[in-house]
Structure formats: C-alpha cells, structure tokens
Design an enzyme around this catalytic site. Structure first.
Site, PDB file in Angstrom:
ATOM      1  N   ASP A  95      -0.314  -1.935   1.108  1.00  8.58           N
ATOM      2  CA  ASP A  95       0.193  -1.497  -0.438  1.00  8.58           C
ATOM      3  C   ASP A  95      -0.526  -0.138  -0.955  1.00  8.58           C
ATOM      4  OD1 ASP A  95       0.058  -1.836  -3.163  1.00  8.58           O
ATOM      5  OD2 ASP A  95      -0.330  -4.008  -3.273  1.00  8.58           O
ATOM      6  N   SER A 153       3.870  -0.067  -4.841  1.00  6.31           N
ATOM      7  CA  SER A 153       3.860  -1.620  -4.581  1.00  6.31           C
ATOM      8  C   SER A 153       5.105  -2.407  -5.350  1.00  6.31           C
ATOM      9  CB  SER A 153       2.664  -2.031  -5.140  1.00  6.31           C
ATOM     10  OG  SER A 153       2.356  -3.500  -4.707  1.00  6.31           O
TER      11      SER A 153
END
Length: 285
Positions: A161, A39
């Site tokens: 993500d 991320s």
C-alpha cells in the site's frame, strides 16, 4: 484540460467518496493534467484518466453477492488475503467492468500511482504507459493493505500500500511544475492518526521481519501522516491549495453495506457539485 495536480487519498472503501467527486468532474468534462493516486485513490485515478465515470463506483459497490470482493474467514486463512484481489484487478477490469486501456495509455494526463517499496520503505510514484498487466499490478500493489492482503511483486520488487510511506503526497505534488494543487481527502477535517499499540507493533514486526525498512515506515506512518496534515492545512489556510474533504461521517475502510457506500458516494458527488464554482475560481485565478 486544466494545468494542475490532483492528489487522491486512499482509505479502502472510503474511496467511494472520491469516486463521487471525480464522476461529477468528468460529467463537467473537467480534466486535470497531473493526477497522483494512493491506494483506493490509485483506482480512482486510473478510471479518471481513462474517462470512465461510474466505473470505480460500480467496482466498489457490488450489485450482487457474486461480485463481492470480501473473503470469509475460511478463505482468508487459505488465500492469506481478506479481499479477492484477483477479482478486483483482473476479472473486473478485463471482464465485468471493462477498463478502457486504450484511452488510458494514450492520455496526455500524467498519472502517478503511489506504492511503498518493501525493501527501502520509501514511496515510489509510478506512471505506467506501456504494459496493461503491469498497470493493474501497480494498482493492486498500491491498494494492498498490510496484514490483510499479500505483498505484490512488480518487476521482482516487493510492494505494498502506497499509503504506508506517503498517504497524502501533497509534498510530492508541490515539487511538480504545477502551481495549482487540488487534494481530495476521505477523512473529516481535523483527523489525525493515532500511534500503533504495542500489540500491533509486535504483529507487524513478526509479519514483516524480512523487511526492516518496511517496518520502520509502518511504525512512523502516524507521525509522517500527522506532519503532512499540518502542512496541508497550512497551505489550505494560505489559499495555495484547494482541498475537498467529507462533511458527513465517513464509512469504515472495510464497509460492506451497499446503502452506506452509495450514501457516501452521493455525498462526494453532491459536495463537489456544491463546491464546483469555488474549484473553478481557484484553478483560474
């Protein structure tokens, strides 16, 4: 270059702490041979490999309103995204804060960016070295938080993500050939994730009903995260890994105030400066 594996946790704007840590390391010309970024950690990872101190900080702490990457409510309803991902992963790297693609693509550092495959619900660790646009698309996918940013398709595969499937890939790092592992966290010691509420479970089920394996990954994320943290802390107590985590209270993952972000960045920089000799001793023992 130090032969080791560097693991970078995400956390959206909490990643500015990691930016401070890495900027200090780059100023000391300390580069580690293998980096795994999740991320916001993926954004930090690529700027570390491209050897651009200050770049992630500048992207995360806009100097004026025109560089703000947050949409208002009206824009959110239209764009189906709370954040201007085109600004972050296209305009910033190609115009405002140029990303050094040449240095990155030619680097000897192995750089794995973690994404969650929406079809399988599993984490994938991608090292892209040929296609500039694809590299930024992978970073975008790794940073695309569920519900607030859209799914990203890379080579016709939908991703979100990387933290959904593997927030802190220390187990993946342990499978590498490197004996030394350095982990940069963005939460305080002892943090554990809470289970999702029933209302949030319903929201996720409706939002991703076409992706049952993704839903499973989201619903079991807290359990996997907490098991990983227990494992990480055991390795840390045994002296097998080096861990740096904030001592100050972290900013929120959607922090907007430049002064708060700057303070958290400085905390990461100063803490790494303080712990630098301990890191070198760990790497060289």
């Amino acid at each position: 270059m130090q032969k080791a594996t560097l693991v970078l946790e995400g956390g959206a704007t909490r990643g500015v702490f990691t930016s401070g840590v890495l900027d200090y390391l780059m100023e000391q010309d300390l580069y580690i041979s293998h980096v795994i970024g999740v991320s916001a950690g993926a954004c930090n990872a690529v700027d570390y490999v491209s050897r651009q101190p200050g770049r992630t900080r500048d992207c995360m702490i806009p100097s004026d309103k025109s560089e703000s990457y947050y949409y208002g409510f009206g824009k959110f309803m239209k764009e189906k995204s709370l954040m201007n991902m085109d600004l972050i992963f296209d305009i910033f790297p190609n115009q405002i804060y140029p990303f050094d693609y040449e240095t990155y693509l030619q680097s000897e550092i192995k750089c794995e960016l973690v994404v969650t495959n929406c079809l399988t619900g599993q984490a994938e660790y991608i090292d892209e070295r040929t296609d500039r646009d694809k590299l930024m698309k992978i970073c975008r996918a790794s940073s695309s938080m569920p519900l607030v940013t859209p799914i990203v398709n890379v080579d016709d595969t939908p991703y979100l993500d990387g933290g959904l499937a593997d927030s802190i890939p220390v187990k993946h790092a342990m499978e590498s050939e490197n004996e030394k592992i350095v982990v940069i966290l963005t939460r305080n010691a002892g943090y554990r994730k809470k289970k999702l509420s029933r209302s949030m479970i319903r929201i996720y089920r409706r939002a991703y009903e076409s992706y049952p394996n993704l839903i499973k990954a989201i619903l079991t994320r807290s359990l996997y995260y907490n098991h990983t943290m227990n494992y990480l802390e055991t390795l840390e107590r045994q002296g097998k890994i080096f861990v740096l985590r904030p001592l100050a209270r972290p900013v929120s993952r959607m922090e907007k105030k430049p002064e708060n972000l700057t303070a958290f960045y400085n905390h990461g920089y100063d803490l790494m400066k303080k712990e630098y000799e301990r890191l070198i001793k760990y790497l060289e023992d």
